[in-house]
Design a protein around this motif. Structure first.
Motif, PDB file in Angstrom:
ATOM      1  N   GLU A   4      -2.852   9.444   4.679  1.00  0.00           N
ATOM      2  CA  GLU A   4      -3.800   8.861   5.401  1.00  0.00           C
ATOM      3  C   GLU A   4      -3.538   8.186   6.768  1.00  0.00           C
ATOM      4  O   GLU A   4      -4.364   8.371   7.785  1.00  0.00           O
ATOM      5  CB  GLU A   4      -4.512   7.452   4.740  1.00  0.00           C
ATOM      6  CG  GLU A   4      -5.281   7.963   3.408  1.00  0.00           C
ATOM      7  CD  GLU A   4      -5.900   6.920   2.669  1.00  0.00           C
ATOM      8  OE1 GLU A   4      -5.793   5.935   2.829  1.00  0.00           O
ATOM      9  OE2 GLU A   4      -5.798   7.320   1.430  1.00  0.00           O
ATOM     10  N   GLN A   5      -2.190   7.688   6.858  1.00  0.00           N
ATOM     11  CA  GLN A   5      -2.030   7.014   8.086  1.00  0.00           C
ATOM     12  C   GLN A   5      -1.731   7.987   8.964  1.00  0.00           C
ATOM     13  O   GLN A   5      -1.992   7.747  10.400  1.00  0.00           O
ATOM     14  CB  GLN A   5      -0.728   5.884   7.972  1.00  0.00           C
ATOM     15  CG  GLN A   5      -0.674   5.060   6.733  1.00  0.00           C
ATOM     16  CD  GLN A   5      -2.027   4.327   6.782  1.00  0.00           C
ATOM     17  OE1 GLN A   5      -2.396   3.569   7.779  1.00  0.00           O
ATOM     18  NE2 GLN A   5      -2.897   4.408   5.703  1.00  0.00           N
ATOM     19  N   TYR A   6      -1.050   8.956   8.755  1.00  0.00           N
ATOM     20  CA  TYR A   6      -0.775  10.371   9.624  1.00  0.00           C
ATOM     21  C   TYR A   6      -2.107  10.779  10.075  1.00  0.00           C
ATOM     22  O   TYR A   6      -2.174  11.319  11.302  1.00  0.00           O
ATOM     23  CB  TYR A   6       0.082  11.246   8.643  1.00  0.00           C
ATOM     24  CG  TYR A   6       0.450  12.507   9.595  1.00  0.00           C
ATOM     25  CD1 TYR A   6       1.116  12.306  10.916  1.00  0.00           C
ATOM     26  CD2 TYR A   6       0.176  13.686   9.444  1.00  0.00           C
ATOM     27  CE1 TYR A   6       1.650  13.213  11.461  1.00  0.00           C
ATOM     28  CE2 TYR A   6       0.516  14.976  10.143  1.00  0.00           C
ATOM     29  CZ  TYR A   6       1.366  14.616  11.266  1.00  0.00           C
ATOM     30  OH  TYR A   6       1.546  15.627  12.134  1.00  0.00           O
ATOM     31  N   ALA A   7      -2.893  11.003   9.177  1.00  0.00           N
ATOM     32  CA  ALA A   7      -4.205  11.490   9.689  1.00  0.00           C
ATOM     33  C   ALA A   7      -4.760  10.736  10.611  1.00  0.00           C
ATOM     34  O   ALA A   7      -5.329  11.167  11.703  1.00  0.00           O
ATOM     35  CB  ALA A   7      -5.178  11.975   8.545  1.00  0.00           C
ATOM     36  N   LYS A   8      -4.657   9.324  10.532  1.00  0.00           N
ATOM     37  CA  LYS A   8      -5.303   8.512  11.743  1.00  0.00           C
ATOM     38  C   LYS A   8      -4.545   8.736  12.897  1.00  0.00           C
ATOM     39  O   LYS A   8      -4.965   8.267  13.850  1.00  0.00           O
ATOM     40  CB  LYS A   8      -5.419   7.106  11.153  1.00  0.00           C
ATOM     41  CG  LYS A   8      -6.477   6.760  10.050  1.00  0.00           C
ATOM     42  CD  LYS A   8      -6.707   5.443   9.798  1.00  0.00           C
ATOM     43  CE  LYS A   8      -5.848   4.845   8.554  1.00  0.00           C
ATOM     44  NZ  LYS A   8      -5.887   3.384   8.393  1.00  0.00           N
ATOM     45  N   ASN A  19       0.947  -1.058   0.047  1.00  0.00           N
ATOM     46  CA  ASN A  19       0.012  -0.087   0.076  1.00  0.00           C
ATOM     47  C   ASN A  19       0.820   1.038   0.115  1.00  0.00           C
ATOM     48  O   ASN A  19       0.468   2.300  -0.154  1.00  0.00           O
ATOM     49  CB  ASN A  19      -0.883   0.015   1.195  1.00  0.00           C
ATOM     50  CG  ASN A  19      -2.256  -0.752   1.078  1.00  0.00           C
ATOM     51  OD1 ASN A  19      -2.659  -0.994  -0.098  1.00  0.00           O
ATOM     52  ND2 ASN A  19      -2.421  -1.662   2.050  1.00  0.00           N
ATOM     53  N   GLU A  59      -0.228   9.695  -0.875  1.00  0.00           N
ATOM     54  CA  GLU A  59      -1.501   9.914  -0.514  1.00  0.00           C
ATOM     55  C   GLU A  59      -1.953   8.742   0.712  1.00  0.00           C
ATOM     56  O   GLU A  59      -2.617   9.187   1.771  1.00  0.00           O
ATOM     57  CB  GLU A  59      -2.679   9.648  -1.465  1.00  0.00           C
ATOM     58  CG  GLU A  59      -2.650  10.787  -2.538  1.00  0.00           C
ATOM     59  CD  GLU A  59      -1.515  10.607  -3.509  1.00  0.00           C
ATOM     60  OE1 GLU A  59      -0.815   9.626  -3.534  1.00  0.00           O
ATOM     61  OE2 GLU A  59      -1.146  11.634  -4.037  1.00  0.00           O
ATOM     62  N   TYR A  60      -1.282   7.718   0.626  1.00  0.00           N
ATOM     63  CA  TYR A  60      -1.621   6.393   1.704  1.00  0.00           C
ATOM     64  C   TYR A  60      -0.746   6.963   2.975  1.00  0.00           C
ATOM     65  O   TYR A  60      -1.203   6.796   4.099  1.00  0.00           O
ATOM     66  CB  TYR A  60      -1.113   5.070   1.014  1.00  0.00           C
ATOM     67  CG  TYR A  60      -1.273   4.039   1.918  1.00  0.00           C
ATOM     68  CD1 TYR A  60      -2.557   3.314   2.014  1.00  0.00           C
ATOM     69  CD2 TYR A  60      -0.493   3.442   2.735  1.00  0.00           C
ATOM     70  CE1 TYR A  60      -2.857   2.651   3.251  1.00  0.00           C
ATOM     71  CE2 TYR A  60      -0.430   2.394   3.676  1.00  0.00           C
ATOM     72  CZ  TYR A  60      -1.626   2.060   3.843  1.00  0.00           C
ATOM     73  OH  TYR A  60      -1.796   1.050   4.734  1.00  0.00           O
TER      74      TYR A  60
END
Ligand code: MN3
Length: 200
Positions: free
Chosen positions: A194-198, A84, A190-191
Protein backbone atom coordinates in the motif's frame (compact mmCIF):
# COMPACT_ATOMS: atom_id res chain seq x y z
CA UNK A 1 -5.86 19.40 19.28
CA UNK A 2 -3.38 17.09 20.94
CA UNK A 3 -1.30 14.38 19.29
CA UNK A 4 -2.67 10.94 20.07
CA UNK A 5 -1.32 7.46 20.67
CA UNK A 6 -2.90 5.16 18.07
CA UNK A 7 -3.84 1.73 19.42
CA UNK A 8 -1.74 -1.21 18.28
CA UNK A 9 -3.23 -2.65 15.06
CA UNK A 10 -3.32 -6.13 16.70
CA UNK A 11 -3.52 -7.71 20.13
CA UNK A 12 -0.51 -7.89 22.42
CA UNK A 13 -0.18 -11.65 21.96
CA UNK A 14 -0.59 -11.62 18.18
CA UNK A 15 3.11 -11.46 17.34
CA UNK A 16 4.05 -14.34 19.64
CA UNK A 17 6.18 -16.40 19.72
CA UNK A 18 8.38 -13.91 17.86
CA UNK A 19 7.70 -10.71 19.81
CA UNK A 20 6.15 -11.22 23.23
CA UNK A 21 3.09 -9.50 24.65
CA UNK A 22 5.42 -8.14 27.35
CA UNK A 23 7.60 -6.42 24.74
CA UNK A 24 4.56 -4.88 23.03
CA UNK A 25 3.11 -3.72 26.34
CA UNK A 26 6.32 -1.91 27.27
CA UNK A 27 7.11 -0.75 23.75
CA UNK A 28 3.66 0.61 22.88
CA UNK A 29 2.14 1.49 26.26
CA UNK A 30 5.30 2.94 27.82
CA UNK A 31 7.82 3.98 25.14
CA UNK A 32 5.49 5.04 22.33
CA UNK A 33 3.05 6.59 24.83
CA UNK A 34 5.76 8.68 26.47
CA UNK A 35 6.84 10.14 23.10
CA UNK A 36 3.24 11.27 22.59
CA UNK A 37 3.06 12.80 26.08
CA UNK A 38 6.42 14.54 25.63
CA UNK A 39 5.42 15.90 22.21
CA UNK A 40 2.18 17.31 23.59
CA UNK A 41 4.01 18.94 26.50
CA UNK A 42 6.67 20.42 24.20
CA UNK A 43 4.24 21.81 21.60
CA UNK A 44 1.49 22.96 23.98
CA UNK A 45 0.37 26.54 23.25
CA UNK A 46 2.70 26.74 20.21
CA UNK A 47 1.71 26.90 16.52
CA UNK A 48 3.16 23.39 16.08
CA UNK A 49 0.37 21.93 18.23
CA UNK A 50 -2.08 22.37 15.35
CA UNK A 51 0.15 20.93 12.61
CA UNK A 52 0.32 17.39 11.32
CA UNK A 53 2.99 15.08 12.68
CA UNK A 54 4.78 15.16 9.30
CA UNK A 55 4.79 18.96 9.32
CA UNK A 56 6.18 19.06 12.85
CA UNK A 57 8.94 16.61 11.86
CA UNK A 58 9.92 18.58 8.75
CA UNK A 59 9.80 21.95 10.52
CA UNK A 60 11.85 20.87 13.54
CA UNK A 61 14.50 18.66 11.93
CA UNK A 62 17.14 21.32 11.28
CA UNK A 63 16.29 23.62 14.18
CA UNK A 64 18.64 23.16 17.13
CA UNK A 65 16.11 24.89 19.39
CA UNK A 66 13.56 22.20 18.55
CA UNK A 67 15.62 19.02 19.00
CA UNK A 68 13.30 17.66 21.68
CA UNK A 69 10.25 18.34 19.55
CA UNK A 70 11.84 16.63 16.54
CA UNK A 71 12.94 13.58 18.53
CA UNK A 72 9.53 13.02 20.08
CA UNK A 73 7.51 13.80 16.94
CA UNK A 74 9.66 11.49 14.81
CA UNK A 75 9.47 8.74 17.42
CA UNK A 76 5.66 8.99 17.47
CA UNK A 77 5.60 8.67 13.66
CA UNK A 78 8.26 5.93 13.51
CA UNK A 79 6.51 3.71 16.05
CA UNK A 80 3.06 3.99 14.47
CA UNK A 81 4.64 3.07 11.13
CA UNK A 82 6.63 0.18 12.64
CA UNK A 83 3.49 -1.35 14.23
CA UNK A 84 1.75 -1.24 10.87
CA UNK A 85 4.69 -2.95 9.17
CA UNK A 86 3.98 -6.12 11.18
CA UNK A 87 0.98 -8.40 11.55
CA UNK A 88 -0.14 -11.69 13.06
CA UNK A 89 1.12 -14.54 10.84
CA UNK A 90 3.18 -12.08 8.84
CA UNK A 91 6.22 -12.69 6.68
CA UNK A 92 6.12 -14.72 3.51
CA UNK A 93 6.71 -12.89 0.25
CA UNK A 94 5.46 -9.70 -1.34
CA UNK A 95 3.35 -10.05 -4.48
CA UNK A 96 2.58 -8.10 -7.63
CA UNK A 97 4.36 -4.90 -8.57
CA UNK A 98 6.15 -4.61 -5.24
CA UNK A 99 7.62 -8.09 -5.64
CA UNK A 100 8.77 -7.24 -9.16
CA UNK A 101 10.31 -3.97 -7.99
CA UNK A 102 12.17 -5.69 -5.13
CA UNK A 103 13.52 -8.31 -7.53
CA UNK A 104 14.54 -5.65 -10.05
CA UNK A 105 16.20 -3.53 -7.33
CA UNK A 106 17.97 -6.16 -5.24
CA UNK A 107 18.08 -9.25 -7.46
CA UNK A 108 15.87 -11.36 -5.20
CA UNK A 109 13.82 -11.25 -2.01
CA UNK A 110 16.61 -13.11 -0.21
CA UNK A 111 19.15 -10.50 -1.28
CA UNK A 112 16.80 -7.74 -0.12
CA UNK A 113 16.48 -9.45 3.27
CA UNK A 114 20.25 -9.86 3.52
CA UNK A 115 20.86 -6.16 2.85
CA UNK A 116 18.05 -5.02 5.17
CA UNK A 117 19.38 -7.23 7.97
CA UNK A 118 22.88 -5.89 7.37
CA UNK A 119 21.62 -2.28 7.58
CA UNK A 120 19.77 -2.90 10.85
CA UNK A 121 22.59 -4.96 12.30
CA UNK A 122 25.24 -2.34 11.58
CA UNK A 123 23.27 0.69 12.80
CA UNK A 124 25.53 1.57 15.74
CA UNK A 125 23.44 2.23 18.83
CA UNK A 126 19.77 3.04 18.43
CA UNK A 127 17.86 3.66 15.23
CA UNK A 128 15.96 2.06 12.38
CA UNK A 129 16.44 0.13 9.15
CA UNK A 130 14.16 1.24 6.31
CA UNK A 131 13.07 0.32 2.82
CA UNK A 132 12.32 3.61 1.06
CA UNK A 133 11.45 5.01 -2.34
CA UNK A 134 14.00 7.60 -3.47
CA UNK A 135 13.20 9.21 -6.84
CA UNK A 136 11.33 6.13 -7.98
CA UNK A 137 14.07 3.73 -6.85
CA UNK A 138 13.92 1.34 -3.90
CA UNK A 139 16.70 1.81 -1.39
CA UNK A 140 17.63 0.41 2.01
CA UNK A 141 18.77 3.04 4.50
CA UNK A 142 19.55 3.10 8.19
CA UNK A 143 18.99 6.06 10.47
CA UNK A 144 20.24 6.87 14.00
CA UNK A 145 18.05 7.55 17.03
CA UNK A 146 14.75 9.18 15.97
CA UNK A 147 15.77 10.19 12.43
CA UNK A 148 13.20 9.57 9.70
CA UNK A 149 13.81 9.35 5.92
CA UNK A 150 10.91 11.71 5.11
CA UNK A 151 13.22 14.58 6.04
CA UNK A 152 15.51 13.47 3.17
CA UNK A 153 12.62 13.40 0.71
CA UNK A 154 12.35 9.61 0.81
CA UNK A 155 9.05 7.74 1.15
CA UNK A 156 9.24 4.95 3.76
CA UNK A 157 7.76 1.58 2.77
CA UNK A 158 8.99 -0.56 5.68
CA UNK A 159 10.89 -0.09 8.93
CA UNK A 160 12.39 -2.19 11.71
CA UNK A 161 13.02 -0.53 15.06
CA UNK A 162 16.51 -1.56 16.22
CA UNK A 163 16.47 0.27 19.55
CA UNK A 164 17.22 -2.32 22.24
CA UNK A 165 13.74 -1.80 23.75
CA UNK A 166 12.29 -3.36 20.56
CA UNK A 167 13.94 -6.76 21.07
CA UNK A 168 15.86 -7.09 24.31
CA UNK A 169 13.20 -8.96 26.33
CA UNK A 170 12.84 -11.53 23.55
CA UNK A 171 16.26 -11.69 21.91
CA UNK A 172 18.61 -10.05 24.45
CA UNK A 173 21.71 -8.94 22.53
CA UNK A 174 20.89 -10.94 19.38
CA UNK A 175 19.77 -8.09 17.13
CA UNK A 176 20.50 -10.05 13.90
CA UNK A 177 18.15 -12.85 15.07
CA UNK A 178 15.44 -10.29 15.80
CA UNK A 179 15.88 -8.81 12.32
CA UNK A 180 15.79 -12.24 10.65
CA UNK A 181 12.57 -13.05 12.53
CA UNK A 182 11.11 -9.67 11.56
CA UNK A 183 11.91 -10.35 7.90
CA UNK A 184 10.75 -13.98 7.85
CA UNK A 185 7.74 -14.01 10.17
CA UNK A 186 6.42 -10.54 10.97
CA UNK A 187 6.33 -8.24 7.94
CA UNK A 188 2.89 -7.13 6.76
CA UNK A 189 3.65 -7.12 3.03
CA UNK A 190 0.15 -5.87 2.18
CA UNK A 191 0.86 -2.71 4.17
CA UNK A 192 4.23 -2.30 2.46
CA UNK A 193 2.55 -2.70 -0.93
CA UNK A 194 0.00 0.00 0.00
CA UNK A 195 2.84 2.41 0.80
CA UNK A 196 4.50 1.54 -2.51
CA UNK A 197 1.27 2.13 -4.45
CA UNK A 198 0.99 5.59 -2.85
CA UNK A 199 4.64 6.44 -3.46
CA UNK A 200 4.87 5.53 -7.15
MN1 MN3 B 1 10.97 1.75 19.73
Amino acid sequence: MAFELPPLPYDYKDLEPHISAETLQFHHDKHHASYVTNLNNLTKDSPLADKSLEEVIKESVNDSAKTGIFNNAAQVWNHTFYWNCMKKDGGGSPTGELAEKINASFGSLDEFKKQFKEAGGTQFGSGYAWLVVDNGNLKIVKTPNAANPITSGHTPLLTADVWEHAYYLDFQNRRPDYLQTFLDSLINWEYVAEQYAKAK
